[in-house]
Scaffold this active site. Structure first.
Site, PDB file in Angstrom:
ATOM      1  N   LYS A  28       0.840  -1.212   0.000  1.00  0.00           N
ATOM      2  CA  LYS A  28       0.000   0.000   0.000  1.00  0.00           C
ATOM      3  C   LYS A  28       0.873   1.258   0.000  1.00  0.00           C
ATOM      4  CE  LYS A  28      -3.066   0.712   3.492  1.00  0.00           C
ATOM      5  NZ  LYS A  28      -3.034   2.031   4.150  1.00  0.00           N
ATOM      6  N   GLN A 177       4.942   9.230   7.150  1.00  0.00           N
ATOM      7  CA  GLN A 177       4.010  10.144   6.487  1.00  0.00           C
ATOM      8  C   GLN A 177       4.472  11.590   6.639  1.00  0.00           C
ATOM      9  OE1 GLN A 177       0.172   9.134   8.105  1.00  0.00           O
ATOM     10  NE2 GLN A 177       0.097   7.185   7.018  1.00  0.00           N
ATOM     11  N   ASP A 328       1.915  -1.172  11.912  1.00  0.00           N
ATOM     12  CA  ASP A 328       0.562  -1.591  11.518  1.00  0.00           C
ATOM     13  C   ASP A 328       0.258  -3.036  11.928  1.00  0.00           C
ATOM     14  OD1 ASP A 328       0.023   0.870  10.392  1.00  0.00           O
ATOM     15  OD2 ASP A 328       0.807   0.307   8.439  1.00  0.00           O
ATOM     16  N   ARG A 359      -6.400   2.312  17.972  1.00  0.00           N
ATOM     17  CA  ARG A 359      -6.137   0.867  17.907  1.00  0.00           C
ATOM     18  C   ARG A 359      -5.751   0.266  19.252  1.00  0.00           C
ATOM     19  NH1 ARG A 359      -3.106   0.328  11.993  1.00  0.00           N
ATOM     20  NH2 ARG A 359      -5.070   0.315  10.839  1.00  0.00           N
TER      21      ARG A 359
HETATM   22  C1  S3P Z   1       2.702   4.726   6.209  1.00  0.00           C
HETATM   23  C2  S3P Z   1       3.262   5.113   7.395  1.00  0.00           C
HETATM   24  C3  S3P Z   1       2.744   4.690   8.705  1.00  0.00           C
HETATM   25  C4  S3P Z   1       1.770   3.524   8.598  1.00  0.00           C
HETATM   26  C5  S3P Z   1       0.801   3.703   7.469  1.00  0.00           C
HETATM   27  C6  S3P Z   1       1.553   3.819   6.152  1.00  0.00           C
HETATM   28  C7  S3P Z   1       3.292   5.223   4.957  1.00  0.00           C
HETATM   29  O1  S3P Z   1       2.079   5.781   9.300  1.00  0.00           O
HETATM   30  O2  S3P Z   1       1.069   3.347   9.802  1.00  0.00           O
HETATM   31  O3  S3P Z   1      -0.096   2.623   7.395  1.00  0.00           O
HETATM   32  O4  S3P Z   1       3.000   4.671   3.874  1.00  0.00           O
HETATM   33  O5  S3P Z   1       4.078   6.180   5.003  1.00  0.00           O
HETATM   34  P1  S3P Z   1       2.874   6.881  10.188  1.00  0.00           P
HETATM   35  O6  S3P Z   1       3.761   7.646   9.297  1.00  0.00           O
HETATM   36  O7  S3P Z   1       1.795   7.755  10.774  1.00  0.00           O
HETATM   37  O8  S3P Z   1       3.581   6.086  11.246  1.00  0.00           O
END
Ligand code: S3P
Length: 447
Positions: A28, A177, A328, A359
């Site tokens: 993803k 993120q 996750d 969660r």
């Molecule tokens: C993700 C970063 C994670 C993860 C999310 C996907 C990404 O979040 O939990 O499902 O693709 O950068 P965080 O950056 O908030 O930890």
């Protein structure tokens, strides 16, 4: 955007041994980034193995609204003709990200670093998630938040800047993120953008930017961190991306095989990026019979086939420092821990409170509803395992959270009594083929 939808309960009951070979869908995180990088690259970006989950499709629609020409060529096969850095279109309508935290936050980075204004919105879960962590650095770079709901939440009207300031930014929490949003905004900056994280988070943005020809440098920072520098205004070159299998989706199949007596399965082509394999490390520590076969490279990542056999597991203490590499996967680990012998303590889970649902609270509630002794202590989750036995029999509230739904369905395959989740619809956001793949291994659910 409020969506009127009908919740669909689903029940999992004890099943016979799981057998066979399966390949879960593409990652993803990489799939979201494929569209955004495609948007920022002039020419055709081709993607194979893309995850066609709802979350990713929302990002595709946002990229179209920002100027990309996107076409689906076949299953998992997509073509993106990008607008290029500095040449985005202003979307006419609000960008609806549904349930997708990653899609919305990364796109905020892209918009924040361009001279366009866009409205960001999503479902009831997305509207609860904190966005200030993304907006703060973007404002430092020159973007303006014109409208926002209370506490910096969606709907948000973001006015980007055509000349983002190159900044040095230290992320307040380990978050790929936040890091990615700043780097995406920094792509249009005149100068060097630096992101410092004291705990390394998944590095797909860095790897993919480098693959597309950006001048990016990543080095160790302190004991567990990284310092990433990106030169602005690179000329990205269109590339062909092959998306490896999502370890976060594979996790549900792996857990099911560990828990259902007599199971013996192979999960093919799972991405082994060390910033994503925290669950695997933990399961091996618990005594899981998982063999890593045929390590090879695919799409710039190491992948492997995993042979997983039903196992007698022992509770462990999971260090907080491992959290970014399995952020996750705590829900499914909590379910696995319910069947282990002894106590599993998962430390430092504060970030779980701001995911698709809270969660931490929802996992504890789901475990208690199924007769498992579990407890939150500060930011830690403690689960007392039943030495191979879990009562089940509960109705689990999923709060629009796909991973809660899949985790507790896996529980029901091995527990004494069936487990029902109140809504399965969100599974389509990340793992639309969950049910058929489980059926292929021998597990059917009843709706
Ligand atoms: C993700 C970063 C994670 C993860 C999310 C996907 C990404 O979040 O939990 O499902 O693709 O950068 P965080 O950056 O908030 O930890």
């Amino acid at each position: 955007m409020s969506h009127a939808f009908q919740a669909k309960p689903l029940t999992a009951s004890a099943c016979g041994p799981l057998r066979g070979k399966v390949k879960p869908p593409g990652d993803k995180s990489i799939s979201h980034r494929a569209f955004l990088l495609g948007l920022l690259t002039v020419g055709e970006t081709r993607v194979e193995g893309l995850l066609e989950g709802e979350d990713v499709l929302h990002t595709a629609r946002a990229c179209t609204a920002l100027g990309a020409k996107i076409q689906r060529l076949g299953e998992g096969s997509w073509s993106i003709f990008g607008a290029g850095i500095g040449s985005l279109l202003e979307p006419r309508d609000a960008l609806d990200f549904g349930n997708a935290g990653t899609g919305s936050r990364l796109t905020m980075g892209v918009v924040g670093g361009h001279g366009v204004t866009a409205r960001f919105d999503g479902d009831a879960s997305l509207r609860k998630r904190p966005m200030r962590r993304i907006l703060d650095p973007l404002v430092l770079m020159g973007a303006q938040v014109l409208e926002q709901a209370e506490g910096g939440r969606c709907p948000i009207l973001l006015q980007g800047t055509p000349e983002p300031a190159p900044i040095e930014y230290r992320t307040p929490v380990a978050s790929a993120q936040i890091k990615s949003a700043v780097l995406f905004a920094g792509l249009n900056a005149l100068g060097r953008t630096t992101v410092i994280e004291t705990e390394a988070s998944r590095d797909h943005t860095e790897k993919m930017l480098t693959f597309f020809g950006a001048d990016l440098h990543s080095e160790a920072f302190g004991e567990h961190g990284r310092k990433i520098t990106l030169e602005g205004r690179p000329e990205l070159r269109p590339r062909a991306i092959k998306v490896p299998v999502d370890p976060s989706s594979a996790a549900f199949l792996i857990a099911a095989a560990l828990l259902v007596e007599g199971s013996d399965i192979v999960v093919e082509g799972v991405m082994m990026n060390p910033l994503r394999t925290g669950l695997l490390t933990t399961l091996l520590e618990m005594g899981a019979r998982i063999e890593v076969l045929e390590r090879r490279e695919e799409g710039g990542e190491e992948v492997a086939d995993l042979r997983v056999r039903a196992s007698a597991l022992t509770g462990v203490d999971v260090p907080a420092a491992r959290a970014p590499a399995m952020i996750d996967e705590y829900l499914i680990l909590a379910v696995v821990a319910a069947f282990a012998t002894g106590v599993t303590r998962m430390n430092g889970l504060q970030e779980l409170r701001v995911k698709e649902s809270d969660r931490l609270a929802a996992t504890e509630a789901g475990l208690l509803a199924n007769g498992v002794r579990a407890q939150i202590e500060g930011d830690d989750l403690i689960v007392e395992g039943g030495a191979g036995v879990c009562a089940g029999g509960g109705l689990v509230e999923t709060h629009l959270d796909h991973r809660l739904a899949m985790s507790f369905l896996v529980m029901g395959l091995a527990s004494q009594n069936p487990v029902t989740v109140d809504d399965e619809t969100m599974i389509a956001t990340s793992f639309p083929t969950f049910r058929p793949l489980m059926a292929q291994l021998g597990a059917e659910f009843s709706g």
